[in-house]
Motif scaffolding. Sequence first.
Motif, PDB file in Angstrom:
ATOM      1  N   SER A 148      -0.692   5.804   2.609  1.00  0.00           N
ATOM      2  CA  SER A 148      -2.105   5.500   2.429  1.00  0.00           C
ATOM      3  C   SER A 148      -2.313   4.049   2.806  1.00  0.00           C
ATOM      4  O   SER A 148      -1.432   3.229   2.659  1.00  0.00           O
ATOM      5  CB  SER A 148      -2.559   5.769   0.992  1.00  0.00           C
ATOM      6  OG  SER A 148      -2.030   4.820   0.120  1.00  0.00           O
ATOM      7  N   VAL A 149      -3.442   3.784   3.314  1.00  0.00           N
ATOM      8  CA  VAL A 149      -3.753   2.420   3.735  1.00  0.00           C
ATOM      9  C   VAL A 149      -5.150   2.088   3.248  1.00  0.00           C
ATOM     10  O   VAL A 149      -6.063   2.878   3.374  1.00  0.00           O
ATOM     11  CB  VAL A 149      -3.721   2.284   5.277  1.00  0.00           C
ATOM     12  CG1 VAL A 149      -4.134   0.894   5.699  1.00  0.00           C
ATOM     13  CG2 VAL A 149      -2.349   2.607   5.787  1.00  0.00           C
ATOM     14  N   THR A 150      -5.265   0.919   2.683  1.00  0.00           N
ATOM     15  CA  THR A 150      -6.577   0.434   2.340  1.00  0.00           C
ATOM     16  C   THR A 150      -6.930  -0.596   3.382  1.00  0.00           C
ATOM     17  O   THR A 150      -6.413  -1.688   3.371  1.00  0.00           O
ATOM     18  CB  THR A 150      -6.561  -0.214   0.941  1.00  0.00           C
ATOM     19  OG1 THR A 150      -6.026   0.723   0.026  1.00  0.00           O
ATOM     20  CG2 THR A 150      -7.951  -0.634   0.518  1.00  0.00           C
TER      21      THR A 150
ATOM     22  N   ALA B  27       9.091  -0.104   7.675  1.00  0.00           N
ATOM     23  CA  ALA B  27       9.039  -0.859   8.935  1.00  0.00           C
ATOM     24  C   ALA B  27       8.655   0.047  10.103  1.00  0.00           C
ATOM     25  O   ALA B  27       7.905  -0.364  10.985  1.00  0.00           O
ATOM     26  CB  ALA B  27      10.386  -1.535   9.195  1.00  0.00           C
ATOM     27  N   ASP B  28       9.150   1.277  10.099  1.00  0.00           N
ATOM     28  CA  ASP B  28       8.822   2.211  11.183  1.00  0.00           C
ATOM     29  C   ASP B  28       7.365   2.662  11.138  1.00  0.00           C
ATOM     30  O   ASP B  28       6.769   2.933  12.173  1.00  0.00           O
ATOM     31  CB  ASP B  28       9.730   3.448  11.111  1.00  0.00           C
ATOM     32  CG  ASP B  28      11.173   3.143  11.496  1.00  0.00           C
ATOM     33  OD1 ASP B  28      11.427   2.098  12.134  1.00  0.00           O
ATOM     34  OD2 ASP B  28      12.053   3.955  11.145  1.00  0.00           O
ATOM     35  N   ALA B  29       6.782   2.747   9.947  1.00  0.00           N
ATOM     36  CA  ALA B  29       5.414   3.250   9.789  1.00  0.00           C
ATOM     37  C   ALA B  29       4.339   2.193  10.024  1.00  0.00           C
ATOM     38  O   ALA B  29       3.222   2.510  10.420  1.00  0.00           O
ATOM     39  CB  ALA B  29       5.237   3.846   8.389  1.00  0.00           C
ATOM     40  N   VAL B  30       4.659   0.937   9.797  1.00  0.00           N
ATOM     41  CA  VAL B  30       3.650  -0.138   9.820  1.00  0.00           C
ATOM     42  C   VAL B  30       2.922  -0.317  11.154  1.00  0.00           C
ATOM     43  O   VAL B  30       1.701  -0.469  11.165  1.00  0.00           O
ATOM     44  CB  VAL B  30       4.263  -1.464   9.318  1.00  0.00           C
ATOM     45  CG1 VAL B  30       3.371  -2.654   9.637  1.00  0.00           C
ATOM     46  CG2 VAL B  30       4.492  -1.380   7.823  1.00  0.00           C
TER      47      VAL B  30
ATOM     48  N   LEU C 271      -2.226  -3.241   2.981  1.00  0.00           N
ATOM     49  CA  LEU C 271      -1.468  -2.009   2.812  1.00  0.00           C
ATOM     50  C   LEU C 271      -1.257  -1.702   1.335  1.00  0.00           C
ATOM     51  O   LEU C 271      -1.101  -2.597   0.515  1.00  0.00           O
ATOM     52  CB  LEU C 271      -0.120  -2.106   3.527  1.00  0.00           C
ATOM     53  CG  LEU C 271      -0.195  -2.337   5.034  1.00  0.00           C
ATOM     54  CD1 LEU C 271       1.199  -2.329   5.630  1.00  0.00           C
ATOM     55  CD2 LEU C 271      -1.060  -1.293   5.715  1.00  0.00           C
ATOM     56  N   ASP C 272      -1.239  -0.410   1.040  1.00  0.00           N
ATOM     57  CA  ASP C 272      -1.098   0.057  -0.334  1.00  0.00           C
ATOM     58  C   ASP C 272       0.224   0.792  -0.495  1.00  0.00           C
ATOM     59  O   ASP C 272       1.224   0.210  -0.848  1.00  0.00           O
ATOM     60  CB  ASP C 272      -2.295   0.955  -0.665  1.00  0.00           C
ATOM     61  CG  ASP C 272      -2.366   1.369  -2.114  1.00  0.00           C
ATOM     62  OD1 ASP C 272      -1.373   1.229  -2.833  1.00  0.00           O
ATOM     63  OD2 ASP C 272      -3.425   1.847  -2.526  1.00  0.00           O
ATOM     64  N   ARG C 273       0.261   2.067  -0.203  1.00  0.00           N
ATOM     65  CA  ARG C 273       1.479   2.875  -0.300  1.00  0.00           C
ATOM     66  C   ARG C 273       1.769   3.415   1.093  1.00  0.00           C
ATOM     67  O   ARG C 273       0.942   4.103   1.669  1.00  0.00           O
ATOM     68  CB  ARG C 273       1.266   4.010  -1.294  1.00  0.00           C
ATOM     69  CG  ARG C 273       2.507   4.806  -1.569  1.00  0.00           C
ATOM     70  CD  ARG C 273       2.270   5.768  -2.734  1.00  0.00           C
ATOM     71  NE  ARG C 273       3.403   6.615  -2.929  1.00  0.00           N
ATOM     72  CZ  ARG C 273       4.447   6.325  -3.696  1.00  0.00           C
ATOM     73  NH1 ARG C 273       4.469   5.174  -4.331  1.00  0.00           N
ATOM     74  NH2 ARG C 273       5.445   7.157  -3.828  1.00  0.00           N
TER      75      ARG C 273
ATOM     76  N   GLY D  83       6.296   6.295   1.415  1.00  0.00           N
ATOM     77  CA  GLY D  83       6.996   6.445   0.146  1.00  0.00           C
ATOM     78  C   GLY D  83       7.241   5.140  -0.581  1.00  0.00           C
ATOM     79  O   GLY D  83       7.857   5.115  -1.640  1.00  0.00           O
ATOM     80  N   ASN D  84       6.790   4.039  -0.033  1.00  0.00           N
ATOM     81  CA  ASN D  84       6.986   2.723  -0.644  1.00  0.00           C
ATOM     82  C   ASN D  84       5.752   2.301  -1.408  1.00  0.00           C
ATOM     83  O   ASN D  84       4.663   2.237  -0.845  1.00  0.00           O
ATOM     84  CB  ASN D  84       7.248   1.672   0.443  1.00  0.00           C
ATOM     85  CG  ASN D  84       8.620   1.779   1.041  1.00  0.00           C
ATOM     86  OD1 ASN D  84       9.534   1.150   0.568  1.00  0.00           O
ATOM     87  ND2 ASN D  84       8.752   2.604   2.074  1.00  0.00           N
ATOM     88  N   SER D  85       5.934   1.987  -2.671  1.00  0.00           N
ATOM     89  CA  SER D  85       4.804   1.488  -3.442  1.00  0.00           C
ATOM     90  C   SER D  85       4.905  -0.014  -3.681  1.00  0.00           C
ATOM     91  O   SER D  85       3.912  -0.651  -3.990  1.00  0.00           O
ATOM     92  CB  SER D  85       4.696   2.222  -4.780  1.00  0.00           C
ATOM     93  OG  SER D  85       5.902   2.088  -5.516  1.00  0.00           O
ATOM     94  N   HIS D  86       6.085  -0.605  -3.514  1.00  0.00           N
ATOM     95  CA  HIS D  86       6.252  -2.043  -3.748  1.00  0.00           C
ATOM     96  C   HIS D  86       6.363  -2.846  -2.457  1.00  0.00           C
ATOM     97  O   HIS D  86       5.847  -3.955  -2.376  1.00  0.00           O
ATOM     98  CB  HIS D  86       7.482  -2.304  -4.628  1.00  0.00           C
ATOM     99  CG  HIS D  86       7.384  -1.680  -5.973  1.00  0.00           C
ATOM    100  ND1 HIS D  86       6.488  -2.101  -6.930  1.00  0.00           N
ATOM    101  CD2 HIS D  86       8.041  -0.633  -6.522  1.00  0.00           C
ATOM    102  CE1 HIS D  86       6.600  -1.361  -8.002  1.00  0.00           C
ATOM    103  NE2 HIS D  86       7.539  -0.454  -7.787  1.00  0.00           N
ATOM    104  N   THR D  87       7.038  -2.311  -1.460  1.00  0.00           N
ATOM    105  CA  THR D  87       7.233  -3.038  -0.205  1.00  0.00           C
ATOM    106  C   THR D  87       5.916  -3.484   0.433  1.00  0.00           C
ATOM    107  O   THR D  87       5.850  -4.604   0.958  1.00  0.00           O
ATOM    108  CB  THR D  87       8.060  -2.202   0.792  1.00  0.00           C
ATOM    109  OG1 THR D  87       9.251  -1.751   0.136  1.00  0.00           O
ATOM    110  CG2 THR D  87       8.447  -3.007   2.013  1.00  0.00           C
ATOM    111  N   PRO D  88       4.844  -2.668   0.389  1.00  0.00           N
ATOM    112  CA  PRO D  88       3.581  -3.149   0.958  1.00  0.00           C
ATOM    113  C   PRO D  88       3.094  -4.454   0.339  1.00  0.00           C
ATOM    114  O   PRO D  88       2.463  -5.261   1.020  1.00  0.00           O
ATOM    115  CB  PRO D  88       2.607  -2.002   0.686  1.00  0.00           C
ATOM    116  CG  PRO D  88       3.482  -0.789   0.650  1.00  0.00           C
ATOM    117  CD  PRO D  88       4.750  -1.270  -0.018  1.00  0.00           C
TER     118      PRO D  88
END
Length: 153
Positions: free
Chosen positions: A16-18, A110-113, A127-129, A132-137
Amino acid sequence: MSALSKKITTALVGISVTAAIAGCAATETDSSSPPPPSNTTGAGPSGSPSGSTTSGGPYKDGKYTMDGEYGTRGSSIGVSVTLEDDEITTVDVTPHATDETSLGLQRRFADAVPTLVVGKDIDDVDLDRVAGNSHTPAGFNDALEKIKAEASS
């Protein structure tokens, strides 16, 4: 839950992206976005822009590299972006994790960004989630804030 709902939910889990652009949420299916670039290397020293220093907006054009921190255990991730007229034209995310699980999560992030931020105004990226990463964003967003500060000075 219907089979279609399960498929949609499965397809959307973890990403998800805000990102507000002119008051509207961007979608990942926007065909006007350029294709994601290849990951690039050769950035200048952390925090140092390289290349052009002209700009059509509040940020100087160029390539910027910063580390973003997140969490309570000193986790970080490297972020390099190239700005042209305040738009992110390239992005490279460098995982710093040493733990196998964390490293795997950072690599998926990194691949999704690139598909989420390339072609966007840097001020519209939050970026939000992701993957599967909730903290890396949070680390990515921290690095972008540092990049904006560097590019505006």
